[in-house]
Enzyme design. Structure first.
Site, PDB file in Angstrom:
ATOM      1  N   PRO A  95      66.172  48.723  35.348  1.00 34.66           N
ATOM      2  CA  PRO A  95      64.732  48.678  35.618  1.00 34.66           C
ATOM      3  C   PRO A  95      63.907  48.206  34.447  1.00 34.66           C
ATOM      4  O   PRO A  95      62.941  47.484  34.612  1.00 34.66           O
ATOM      5  CB  PRO A  95      64.404  50.136  35.983  1.00 34.66           C
ATOM      6  CG  PRO A  95      65.690  50.683  36.515  1.00 34.66           C
ATOM      7  CD  PRO A  95      66.755  50.020  35.721  1.00 34.66           C
ATOM      8  N   ASN A 113      60.948  41.168  32.859  1.00 34.32           N
ATOM      9  CA  ASN A 113      60.958  39.844  33.468  1.00 34.32           C
ATOM     10  C   ASN A 113      59.764  39.630  34.392  1.00 34.32           C
ATOM     11  O   ASN A 113      59.389  38.504  34.668  1.00 34.32           O
ATOM     12  CB  ASN A 113      62.262  39.643  34.257  1.00 34.32           C
ATOM     13  CG  ASN A 113      63.467  39.593  33.347  1.00 34.32           C
ATOM     14  OD1 ASN A 113      63.351  39.186  32.194  1.00 34.32           O
ATOM     15  ND2 ASN A 113      64.628  40.028  33.854  1.00 34.32           N
ATOM     16  N   VAL A 114      59.175  40.702  34.874  1.00 29.10           N
ATOM     17  CA  VAL A 114      58.038  40.550  35.770  1.00 29.10           C
ATOM     18  C   VAL A 114      56.799  40.135  35.005  1.00 29.10           C
ATOM     19  O   VAL A 114      55.997  39.339  35.471  1.00 29.10           O
ATOM     20  CB  VAL A 114      57.809  41.866  36.543  1.00 29.10           C
ATOM     21  CG1 VAL A 114      56.480  41.828  37.277  1.00 29.10           C
ATOM     22  CG2 VAL A 114      58.936  42.088  37.519  1.00 29.10           C
ATOM     23  N   ASP A 152      20.862  40.164  22.209  1.00 31.38           N
ATOM     24  CA  ASP A 152      21.678  40.742  23.281  1.00 31.38           C
ATOM     25  C   ASP A 152      23.133  40.817  22.844  1.00 31.38           C
ATOM     26  O   ASP A 152      24.044  40.496  23.613  1.00 31.38           O
ATOM     27  CB  ASP A 152      21.540  39.910  24.560  1.00 31.38           C
ATOM     28  CG  ASP A 152      22.093  40.637  25.782  1.00 31.38           C
ATOM     29  OD1 ASP A 152      22.242  41.865  25.714  1.00 31.38           O
ATOM     30  OD2 ASP A 152      22.377  39.973  26.787  1.00 31.38           O
ATOM     31  N   GLU A 165      18.967  29.387  27.368  1.00 29.56           N
ATOM     32  CA  GLU A 165      20.415  29.267  27.550  1.00 29.56           C
ATOM     33  C   GLU A 165      20.970  28.033  26.856  1.00 29.56           C
ATOM     34  O   GLU A 165      22.153  27.983  26.512  1.00 29.56           O
ATOM     35  CB  GLU A 165      20.753  29.210  29.043  1.00 29.56           C
ATOM     36  CG  GLU A 165      20.463  30.485  29.814  1.00 29.56           C
ATOM     37  CD  GLU A 165      21.525  31.548  29.612  1.00 29.56           C
ATOM     38  OE1 GLU A 165      22.561  31.230  29.000  1.00 29.56           O
ATOM     39  OE2 GLU A 165      21.308  32.682  30.072  1.00 29.56           O
TER      40      GLU A 165
END
EC number: 2.7.11.1
Length: 721
Positions: free
Chosen positions: A310, A316-317, A479, A358
């Site tokens: 396991p 590997n996952v 900010d 912006e």
């Protein structure tokens, strides 16, 4: 009254008196003759005496005046009287005396209220200086220059060498910050030129999508699209600076050695370990010891479970997931930020007018030729932030219609226009910002990775350099929080930090960082929890001013707690899962906290930097260091010799300049940007790990001044003393 002034007045007044008694009545005779000539020309009859006067010559008139004796009439009292009944001699004498007395009186008053003598002396000295008798003056200048104590002092000459260092570092920094994408964007660029990928992040005012240039667009411009991330071009491109221009400070090394002593070999003296390396070395030794103990414990457990699968399958996952993420970053190297538009009319000029903040860090600012005068005025009044390695790389911006992007109906259904979503409230057009794509936010990096102490120090140094860059150019972010700080990761290199999201910034050329606060309608900024106390507590009034000179620096001090693994003292954890887990904490209020209430920082933060953070978070802004000094303190902690940071280790100016020259030599010889795999700028020695360090050193040298460096060293000496 002085004797000199009294003598001058006596001579002057006596001269006037002598002139008055010796003066002949010539002007009166000439005036009479002119009047008689005028009457004769006009045809008026003249008296016989007048005709005789006109017929006589001046010589005859003079003889007649001498020979004529005035006729007198004996009065009964025996005193001679003329026909008019008064003595002409006595009356004219009294009249002249009265005239001169009045003139003396007026001259005396004028001499008291005017500066005639001082003006004469000043004009005389000026004439002598510029037109004559100036040889002694210039002789004194020559003597002073020959003696060595002339107009330029040694400090001025040191600052001159420091200026050359700044110029060379600025050229190198510009080569690092150069990109070809922003140069190719123009006013014709639209959303159709981009390939939109999956969404990356979403906030309350915008959504960010992964993007890339379309293949057909890339074929039009060969340099517009690559298979990897768009990065800086090599420093030795055909249009870049040559080695001779970049290494100009090294050419003046002999002059520096001749004037201030030392030798070129002393430059390598400053390659000794710094205070940061000593601290990190001690920390790493402790971590290695703990890691060795943990490794032994893990080896024992693996011997017991070596036949079980396991654990290997779990490993590997995770690997394919990481590869998919990396491949998505490679296939979509750009980030497209779409602003939500609820109330602005679908007009490009109106949108730019409302969202111009912006676009402050944008590198390409194309001006439409048909733009109105108010738009030009708005751009002229807005500060354009120059490029910096710790400011978000925004290639450009444009306005276009809102499209039906992937997962839009799930992420922001209300912000969509009604032509896409009938229940939406958005407008049909909005603002798009084209940026470089980054890997994490600061919050995500701190939650997902266990950073080393040196990387944490480098993150703090980069954040202070970014805030100092904003302050130098009159911009306040207003900010700052961990979500608005982006991180770039590349292999095993140290993370690169940049500031983003300038929607709440203050960028005003008229008021600068001091904003008049006449009413509550003036916006203070975005993040109230990390708002500086001097901003939070200011009340509106006719003379009230919001001073943002050290507001962003204060927010950096609060974020420093998060960088070094502590909880932000101005954030609270209450309610929800925190209540169930028993993690409820109370936060400090930025309105009324005291400096002694600040919680202690973790041991991962060096003691000197802890004192710096405590100073930055001082509620009194006058007791805080400036952003420049704060950035210099961290830079000195990273690169300066360790004995400079000890009590009594204050160096002199030539030693500081030798250290600056050694840093300049290092980045010029080792840190020149070369084109690595994927157009990534790496050091010429091929060490990508040192790339962030070279960026920091270059940013430091590009603004280095001896006076400011000495100020940081003085602050350090006051702390360690």
């Amino acid at each position: 009254m002085s004797v000199r002034l009294l003598t001058v007045r006596l001579i002057k007044h006596g001269r006037y008196i002598l002139r008055s008694y010796c003066k002949r009545d010539i002007h009166a005779n000439i005036l009479d003759q002119n009047q008689l000539k005028t009457r004769s020309k006009r045809g008026f009859p003249l008296p016989s005496t007048a005709a005789n006067v006109l017929r006589t010559t001046p010589q005859q008139a003079a003889k007649s005046v001498v020979n004529v004796v005035p006729r007198t009439i004996n009065s009964p009292s025996g005193s001679p009287f003329n026909g008019s009944g008064s003595s002409p001699t006595s009356s004219s004498g009294i009249f002249r005396v009265g005239q001169h007395a009045r003139k003396l009186f007026i001259d005396n008053i004028l001499s008291r209220v005017t500066t005639t003598y001082s003006e004469d002396l000043r004009q005389r000295a000026t004439r002598k200086l510029f037109f004559g008798d100036s040889a002694p003056f210039f002789a004194l200048i020559g003597v002073s220059l020959a003696s060595g104590s002339g107009v330029l002092s040694k400090e001025d000459e040191l600052e001159g060498v420091c200026w050359e260092i700044r110029e060379a570092a600025s050229r190198l920094q510009n080569a690092w910050n150069h990109d070809e994408i922003s140069d190719t964007l123009d006013s014709k660029f639209t959303i159709d030129d981009l390939e939109i990928g999956p969404p990356i992040a979403k906030g309350c005012a915008a959504v960010v999508y992964a993007a890339d240039f379309k293949k057909d667009v890339a074929s039009d411009g060969a340099s517009l699209h690559t298979d990897a991330q768009p990065q800086a071009t090599p420093a030795f491109a055909p249009n870049s600076w040559s080695t001779h221009e970049m290494m100009s400070p090294l050419q003046n090394m002999s002059r520096f050695v001749h004037n201030f002593g030392g030798s070129v070999d002393n430059v390598f003296h400053y390659s000794q370990p710094s205070a940061a390396s000593d601290f990190v070395g001690a920390q790493s030794r402790e971590q290695d010891q703990r890691h060795h103990e943990q490794q032994q414990h893990q080896n024992q457990e693996q011997e017991q479970h070596q036949n079980q699968e396991p654990s290997s399958s779990a490993f590997n996952v995770t690997s394919p997931a990481n590869s998919n993420i990396n491949s998505s970053v490679d296939s979509y190297p750009l980030a497209l930020k779409m602003m939500f538009n609820y109330d602005i009319q679908s007009n490009a000029l109106s949108i730019l007018r409302a969202m111009y903040k912006e676009t402050v860090p944008a590198r390409q600012r194309g001006m439409n030729e048909a733009a109105d005068e108010w738009e030009r005025l708005l751009q002229n009044q807005t500060v354009h932030l120059p490029r910096h390695p710790n400011i978000v790389c925004m290639f450009g911006f444009f306005c276009d219609e809102v499209r039906n992007f992937p997962d839009g109906h799930l992420l922001y259904p209300v912000a969509q226009p009604q032509r896409i979503n009938p229940q939406g409230y958005g407008r049909n057009m909005s603002l798009y910002l084209l940026m470089k794509r980054y890997d994490h936010s600061l919050r995500g990096l701190l939650d997902s990775q266990d950073l080393s102490t040196r990387n944490r120090i480098l993150l703090l140094a980069q954040m202070l350099e970014a805030v100092n860059h904003l302050s130098r150019h009159g911009v306040a972010h207003r900010d700052l929080k961990s979500d608005n700080v982006l991180i770039e990761l590349q292999d095993d290199a140290a993370p690169v930090l940049v500031l983003s999201d300038f929607g709440c910034c203050l960028a005003d050329k008229v008021h600068g960082l001091r904003l008049p606060y006449v009413s509550h309608d003036v916006d203070k900024g975005g993040n109230a929890a990390l708002m500086a106390p001097e901003i939070f507590n200011t009340m509106p009034g006719p003379f009230a001013v919001l001073n943002y000179g050290k507001a962003d620096l204060w927010a950096c001090g609060a974020l420093a707690y998060e960088i070094f693994g502590n909880r932000n003292p101005f954030y609270s954890s209450s309610g929800g899962m925190a209540r169930e887990r028993g993690e409820m904490t109370l936060s400090l209020r930025n309105s009324d906290y005291r400096q002694d209430q600040l919680p202690p920082m973790s041991d991962a933060c060096p003691p000197l930097l802890q004192q710096l953070v405590y100073n930055i978070l001082n509620p009194n802004p006058s007791k805080r260091v400036s952003p420049d000094i704060a950035a210099n303190v961290v830079q000195l902690f990273l690169w300066a010799p360790s004995n400079w940071l000890k009590a009594g280790g204050m160096p002199n100016s030539p030693e500081i300049l030798q250290w600056l020259l050694s840093l300049t030599t290092k980045i010029m010889c080792e840190g020149r940007p070369q084109m690595g795999a994927g157009l990534m700028p790496v050091a010429s020695c091929g060490n990508r790990r040192a790339y962030v360090e070279y960026l920091l050193i270059c940013s430091f040298l590009a603004r280095a001044r001896l006076r400011r460096i000495r100020g940081a060293l003085n602050w350090i000496q006051n702390v360690v003393a």
